[in-house]
Design a protein around this motif. Sequence first.
Motif, mmCIF file in Angstrom:
data_model
loop_
_atom_site.group_PDB
_atom_site.id
_atom_site.type_symbol
_atom_site.label_atom_id
_atom_site.label_comp_id
_atom_site.label_asym_id
_atom_site.label_seq_id
_atom_site.Cartn_x
_atom_site.Cartn_y
_atom_site.Cartn_z
ATOM 1 N N LEU A 1 37.936 3.449 0.771
ATOM 2 C CA LEU A 1 38.355 2.088 0.422
ATOM 3 C C LEU A 1 37.228 1.086 0.659
ATOM 4 O O LEU A 1 36.264 1.366 1.368
ATOM 5 N N PHE A 2 37.397 -0.100 0.093
ATOM 6 C CA PHE A 2 36.362 -1.128 0.189
ATOM 7 C C PHE A 2 36.272 -1.755 1.579
ATOM 8 O O PHE A 2 37.270 -1.922 2.266
ATOM 9 N N ILE A 3 35.061 -2.100 1.931
ATOM 10 C CA ILE A 3 34.765 -2.913 3.112
ATOM 11 C C ILE A 3 34.121 -4.183 2.584
ATOM 12 O O ILE A 3 33.097 -4.128 1.907
ATOM 13 N N ASP A 4 34.716 -5.337 2.874
ATOM 14 C CA ASP A 4 34.116 -6.624 2.523
ATOM 15 C C ASP A 4 33.297 -7.083 3.721
ATOM 16 O O ASP A 4 33.786 -7.079 4.853
ATOM 17 N N TYR A 5 32.072 -7.469 3.478
ATOM 18 C CA TYR A 5 31.206 -7.914 4.561
ATOM 19 C C TYR A 5 30.298 -9.025 4.037
ATOM 20 O O TYR A 5 30.234 -9.280 2.840
ATOM 21 N N ALA A 6 29.625 -9.675 4.960
ATOM 22 C CA ALA A 6 28.709 -10.753 4.588
ATOM 23 C C ALA A 6 27.447 -10.654 5.426
ATOM 24 O O ALA A 6 27.483 -10.221 6.575
ATOM 25 N N VAL A 7 26.357 -11.047 4.802
ATOM 26 C CA VAL A 7 25.058 -11.081 5.479
ATOM 27 C C VAL A 7 24.536 -12.505 5.399
ATOM 28 O O VAL A 7 24.435 -13.077 4.313
ATOM 29 N N ALA A 8 24.237 -13.071 6.551
ATOM 30 C CA ALA A 8 23.607 -14.393 6.605
ATOM 31 C C ALA A 8 22.112 -14.167 6.773
ATOM 32 O O ALA A 8 21.688 -13.382 7.626
ATOM 33 N N LEU A 9 21.335 -14.818 5.933
ATOM 34 C CA LEU A 9 19.879 -14.687 5.954
ATOM 35 C C LEU A 9 19.232 -15.991 6.401
ATOM 36 O O LEU A 9 19.713 -17.081 6.064
ATOM 37 N N THR A 10 18.146 -15.868 7.134
ATOM 38 C CA THR A 10 17.366 -17.045 7.509
ATOM 39 C C THR A 10 16.648 -17.565 6.260
ATOM 40 O O THR A 10 16.551 -16.848 5.256
ATOM 41 N N PRO A 11 16.108 -18.774 6.306
ATOM 42 C CA PRO A 11 15.346 -19.266 5.156
ATOM 43 C C PRO A 11 14.156 -18.358 4.812
ATOM 44 O O PRO A 11 13.735 -18.293 3.663
ATOM 45 N N ALA A 12 13.641 -17.603 5.797
ATOM 46 C CA ALA A 12 12.515 -16.693 5.549
ATOM 47 C C ALA A 12 12.972 -15.335 5.009
ATOM 48 O O ALA A 12 12.146 -14.494 4.683
ATOM 49 N N GLY A 13 14.301 -15.105 4.942
ATOM 50 C CA GLY A 13 14.814 -13.869 4.370
ATOM 51 C C GLY A 13 15.134 -12.765 5.356
ATOM 52 O O GLY A 13 15.394 -11.637 4.957
ATOM 53 N N ALA A 14 15.155 -13.054 6.660
ATOM 54 C CA ALA A 14 15.536 -12.054 7.666
ATOM 55 C C ALA A 14 17.037 -12.154 7.932
ATOM 56 O O ALA A 14 17.649 -13.206 7.702
#
Length: 156
Positions: free
Chosen positions: A73-86
């Motif tokens: 089944l699906f896992i919904d997730y989120a990634v927050a990135l810094t302005p530099a892309g990390a």
Amino acid sequence: MIWVRYTLPAATIVSIASPAYAVRYLSIEEAQKEAFPSATHFSEVQEGRVWKAEAGSKVMGFFVFDRVVGKHLFIDYAVALTPAGAVHKVEILEYRESYGGEIRSPSWLAQFVGKTNGSALKINGDIRNISGATLSSTHVTEGVKRILATYGSRVR
């Protein structure tokens, strides 16, 4: 009507034996605020998928929503990135599998912080596996790696 006498009880047992395990932990809006608490505005960069977090005119970072398959089944997730892309933060928004929810552990998710497009991001390498949640661990890790490859070098 004899079939009803046998199939109805069987259908009842199957529906009782297979309960739904979907757990919604955070909405996209709640996850955005947790990732960037000082942000005053989130502007959509890619509809329903990527937002820019801003405090006044200052870019705080980018918030990317994604979905991977756990085991079935699906896992919904989120990634927050810094302005530099990390990676600034990873959050599990909704988990639907009956087991393996340990991937929501803050210590497991913290492994991603600071990772960049150049990081290995490999289970049993720089990201530890979770026994009993191997596929979920692997697929979320691969998803974060894909997000970094797609957005990590473009957000600057």
